[in-house]
Scaffold this motif. Structure first.
Motif, PDB file in Angstrom:
ATOM      1  N   ILE A   1       0.863  -1.179   0.000  1.00  0.00           N
ATOM      2  CA  ILE A   1       0.000   0.000   0.000  1.00  0.00           C
ATOM      3  C   ILE A   1       0.904   1.235   0.000  1.00  0.00           C
ATOM      4  O   ILE A   1       1.535   1.562   1.010  1.00  0.00           O
ATOM      5  CB  ILE A   1      -0.936   0.010   1.229  1.00  0.00           C
ATOM      6  CG1 ILE A   1      -1.639  -1.344   1.387  1.00  0.00           C
ATOM      7  CG2 ILE A   1      -1.940   1.142   1.101  1.00  0.00           C
ATOM      8  CD1 ILE A   1      -2.415  -1.807   0.185  1.00  0.00           C
ATOM      9  N   ALA A   2       0.996   1.889  -1.132  1.00  0.00           N
ATOM     10  CA  ALA A   2       1.926   2.997  -1.305  1.00  0.00           C
ATOM     11  C   ALA A   2       1.379   4.284  -0.690  1.00  0.00           C
ATOM     12  O   ALA A   2       0.169   4.470  -0.536  1.00  0.00           O
ATOM     13  CB  ALA A   2       2.213   3.214  -2.788  1.00  0.00           C
ATOM     14  N   SER A   3       2.308   5.179  -0.336  1.00  0.00           N
ATOM     15  CA  SER A   3       1.952   6.487   0.214  1.00  0.00           C
ATOM     16  C   SER A   3       2.955   7.503  -0.296  1.00  0.00           C
ATOM     17  O   SER A   3       4.013   7.153  -0.823  1.00  0.00           O
ATOM     18  CB  SER A   3       1.988   6.451   1.747  1.00  0.00           C
ATOM     19  OG  SER A   3       3.317   6.206   2.200  1.00  0.00           O
ATOM     20  N   SER A   4       2.648   8.787  -0.097  1.00  0.00           N
ATOM     21  CA  SER A   4       3.604   9.827  -0.489  1.00  0.00           C
ATOM     22  C   SER A   4       4.858   9.759   0.366  1.00  0.00           C
ATOM     23  O   SER A   4       5.954  10.085  -0.097  1.00  0.00           O
ATOM     24  CB  SER A   4       2.957  11.215  -0.362  1.00  0.00           C
ATOM     25  OG  SER A   4       2.501  11.433   0.976  1.00  0.00           O
ATOM     26  N   GLU A   5       4.724   9.318   1.614  1.00  0.00           N
ATOM     27  CA  GLU A   5       5.880   9.169   2.496  1.00  0.00           C
ATOM     28  C   GLU A   5       6.774   8.012   2.070  1.00  0.00           C
ATOM     29  O   GLU A   5       7.994   8.075   2.186  1.00  0.00           O
ATOM     30  CB  GLU A   5       5.425   8.921   3.937  1.00  0.00           C
ATOM     31  CG  GLU A   5       4.844  10.130   4.628  1.00  0.00           C
ATOM     32  CD  GLU A   5       4.426   9.787   6.042  1.00  0.00           C
ATOM     33  OE1 GLU A   5       4.859  10.500   6.963  1.00  0.00           O
ATOM     34  OE2 GLU A   5       3.669   8.817   6.237  1.00  0.00           O
ATOM     35  N   ARG A   6       6.157   6.940   1.606  1.00  0.00           N
ATOM     36  CA  ARG A   6       6.906   5.736   1.241  1.00  0.00           C
ATOM     37  C   ARG A   6       6.281   5.147  -0.033  1.00  0.00           C
ATOM     38  O   ARG A   6       5.519   4.169   0.018  1.00  0.00           O
ATOM     39  CB  ARG A   6       6.888   4.729   2.396  1.00  0.00           C
ATOM     40  CG  ARG A   6       7.918   3.613   2.239  1.00  0.00           C
ATOM     41  CD  ARG A   6       8.001   2.764   3.493  1.00  0.00           C
ATOM     42  NE  ARG A   6       8.576   3.489   4.613  1.00  0.00           N
ATOM     43  CZ  ARG A   6       9.889   3.660   4.807  1.00  0.00           C
ATOM     44  NH1 ARG A   6      10.737   3.161   3.947  1.00  0.00           N
ATOM     45  NH2 ARG A   6      10.323   4.323   5.862  1.00  0.00           N
ATOM     46  N   PRO A   7       6.606   5.744  -1.196  1.00  0.00           N
ATOM     47  CA  PRO A   7       5.975   5.282  -2.439  1.00  0.00           C
ATOM     48  C   PRO A   7       6.449   3.907  -2.901  1.00  0.00           C
ATOM     49  O   PRO A   7       5.765   3.251  -3.682  1.00  0.00           O
ATOM     50  CB  PRO A   7       6.362   6.366  -3.451  1.00  0.00           C
ATOM     51  CG  PRO A   7       7.604   6.989  -2.895  1.00  0.00           C
ATOM     52  CD  PRO A   7       7.456   6.926  -1.407  1.00  0.00           C
ATOM     53  N   ASP A   8       7.630   3.488  -2.433  1.00  0.00           N
ATOM     54  CA  ASP A   8       8.195   2.217  -2.873  1.00  0.00           C
ATOM     55  C   ASP A   8       8.591   1.381  -1.662  1.00  0.00           C
ATOM     56  O   ASP A   8       8.755   1.886  -0.552  1.00  0.00           O
ATOM     57  CB  ASP A   8       9.422   2.439  -3.758  1.00  0.00           C
ATOM     58  CG  ASP A   8       9.093   3.243  -5.003  1.00  0.00           C
ATOM     59  OD1 ASP A   8       8.206   2.807  -5.754  1.00  0.00           O
ATOM     60  OD2 ASP A   8       9.710   4.304  -5.204  1.00  0.00           O
ATOM     61  N   THR A   9       8.783   0.096  -1.913  1.00  0.00           N
ATOM     62  CA  THR A   9       9.209  -0.820  -0.874  1.00  0.00           C
ATOM     63  C   THR A   9      10.490  -1.519  -1.294  1.00  0.00           C
ATOM     64  O   THR A   9      10.781  -1.634  -2.487  1.00  0.00           O
ATOM     65  CB  THR A   9       8.106  -1.863  -0.583  1.00  0.00           C
ATOM     66  OG1 THR A   9       8.566  -2.777   0.390  1.00  0.00           O
ATOM     67  CG2 THR A   9       7.705  -2.618  -1.833  1.00  0.00           C
ATOM     68  N   ALA A  10      11.254  -1.985  -0.315  1.00  0.00           N
ATOM     69  CA  ALA A  10      12.540  -2.621  -0.599  1.00  0.00           C
ATOM     70  C   ALA A  10      12.377  -4.047  -1.116  1.00  0.00           C
ATOM     71  O   ALA A  10      13.334  -4.635  -1.610  1.00  0.00           O
ATOM     72  CB  ALA A  10      13.415  -2.621   0.651  1.00  0.00           C
ATOM     73  N   VAL A  11      11.183  -4.622  -0.981  1.00  0.00           N
ATOM     74  CA  VAL A  11      10.922  -5.954  -1.536  1.00  0.00           C
ATOM     75  C   VAL A  11       9.916  -5.807  -2.675  1.00  0.00           C
ATOM     76  O   VAL A  11       9.123  -4.868  -2.695  1.00  0.00           O
ATOM     77  CB  VAL A  11      10.383  -6.925  -0.465  1.00  0.00           C
ATOM     78  CG1 VAL A  11      11.395  -7.120   0.650  1.00  0.00           C
ATOM     79  CG2 VAL A  11       9.051  -6.458   0.100  1.00  0.00           C
ATOM     80  N   GLU A  12       9.956  -6.728  -3.599  1.00  0.00           N
ATOM     81  CA  GLU A  12       9.055  -6.644  -4.753  1.00  0.00           C
ATOM     82  C   GLU A  12       7.697  -7.237  -4.397  1.00  0.00           C
ATOM     83  O   GLU A  12       7.596  -8.420  -4.071  1.00  0.00           O
ATOM     84  CB  GLU A  12       9.648  -7.391  -5.941  1.00  0.00           C
ATOM     85  CG  GLU A  12       8.776  -7.298  -7.188  1.00  0.00           C
ATOM     86  CD  GLU A  12       9.369  -8.034  -8.361  1.00  0.00           C
ATOM     87  OE1 GLU A  12       8.712  -8.076  -9.416  1.00  0.00           O
ATOM     88  OE2 GLU A  12      10.472  -8.578  -8.218  1.00  0.00           O
ATOM     89  N   PRO A  13       6.619  -6.444  -4.462  1.00  0.00           N
ATOM     90  CA  PRO A  13       5.288  -6.992  -4.214  1.00  0.00           C
ATOM     91  C   PRO A  13       4.685  -7.530  -5.511  1.00  0.00           C
ATOM     92  O   PRO A  13       5.177  -7.254  -6.611  1.00  0.00           O
ATOM     93  CB  PRO A  13       4.510  -5.772  -3.719  1.00  0.00           C
ATOM     94  CG  PRO A  13       5.142  -4.622  -4.459  1.00  0.00           C
ATOM     95  CD  PRO A  13       6.598  -4.986  -4.654  1.00  0.00           C
ATOM     96  N   ASP A  14       3.608  -8.285  -5.375  1.00  0.00           N
ATOM     97  CA  ASP A  14       2.847  -8.708  -6.548  1.00  0.00           C
ATOM     98  C   ASP A  14       1.975  -7.575  -7.077  1.00  0.00           C
ATOM     99  O   ASP A  14       1.677  -7.508  -8.266  1.00  0.00           O
ATOM    100  CB  ASP A  14       1.951  -9.896  -6.194  1.00  0.00           C
ATOM    101  CG  ASP A  14       2.754 -11.132  -5.859  1.00  0.00           C
ATOM    102  OD1 ASP A  14       3.332 -11.735  -6.771  1.00  0.00           O
ATOM    103  OD2 ASP A  14       2.823 -11.478  -4.659  1.00  0.00           O
TER     104      ASP A  14
END
Length: 266
Positions: free
Chosen positions: A222-235
């Motif tokens: 679930i992306a946000s302006s604070e954290r648009p990306d994650t360090a692991v690849e989601p589906d």
């Protein structure tokens, strides 16, 4: 994978574990009191009553806290403090780790010292972790706040804690627990081949997203302006809690058949 494909796959699974974080996922992140969206609670409640469906709420909050905030869901597993405590849908604790009280006491004193340096910081002490939150720190005080947070995080690491740098928060917690291990604990109590769908919005959710994918399940970020990306690849990446809640409503309508017409997903 897109959201419609996920609805179809999850709706068709003979056994489904639908697991979700709380803050930033079924509740907006806020500096005030976090409240789960009523539509999310309704959809999760419907899913908890659907055949072959298990619902779990997996959070860094304590089980007492998250149980009060999600009481409307009814029969769901609750996982608190990143897996340090786990309760059944009936509310019975089936796992509680031993708390490193002495080390946490010392780290809390150092957190209090950081707050004395930057009063807008605030400390949250839980049984197995301590968090320093900087969401209320004004822009002009943030350089000093980040210095204090960095010194505190170094002290936590020296004491053997894992430090999670999340959305306006630094949290020091026991290294033995994470949400990925918590998912494994739940799945071990469900039928073989259970499909797990996990959704979260922050760094503490990454082990669960990764674990879900590693065993053939689905990890949703679930992306946000604070954290648009994650360090692991989601589906699948969704834009904010609203998109995840729309998915939950659509899945509840398909799998439980009790919410009426499903929302339109785009």
């Amino acid at each position: 994978m897109d959201v419609l494909e996920l609805v179809e796959r999850a709706a068709a699974a003979p056994s489904l574990l639908l697991a979700t974080d709380f803050d930033g996922t079924i509740s907006e992140i806020t500096a005030g009191v976090a409240v789960a969206a009523p539509l999310a609670l309704g959809a999760l409640g419907a899913l908890s009553r659907a055949p072959g469906t298990t619902v779990a709420i997996v959070t860094g909050r304590t089980i007492h806290d998250v149980s009060a905030r999600t009481a409307a869901v009814g029969a769901a597993w609750r996982v608190g403090e990143h897996g340090a405590e786990i309760a059944t849908p009936g509310g019975e604790f089936v796992y509680q780790a031993e708390a490193p009280t002495e080390a946490l006491d010392a780290l809390e004193r150092e957190a209090d010292e950081a707050v004395r340096r930057v009063p807008a910081l605030w400390v949250e002490r839980k049984r197995w972790s301590i968090a320093l939150n900087w969401r209320r720190v004004p822009a002009e005080a943030r350089p000093a706040a980040f210095d204090a947070l960095g010194a505190w995080a170094d002290a936590a690491a020296r004491r053997g804690f894992v430090v999670m740098r999340g959305r306006s928060i630094h949290e020091a917690r026991d290294a033995a627990h994470d949400k990925g291990r918590a998912l494994a604990f739940l799945l071990a109590r469900l039928p073989p081949g259970t499909l797990v769908v996990y959704a979260g919005d922050d760094t503490t959710d990454e082990p669960a997203i990764a674990h879900a994918r590693a065993i053939g399940g689905v990890g949703v970020y679930i992306a946000s302006s604070e954290r648009p990306d994650t360090a692991v690849e989601p589906d699948l990446t969704l834009d904010g809690p609203g998109a995840w809640i729309a998915f939950l409503e659509a899945l509840a309508a398909r799998r439980g058949g009790v919410l009426g017409e499903a929302p339109r997903l785009v």
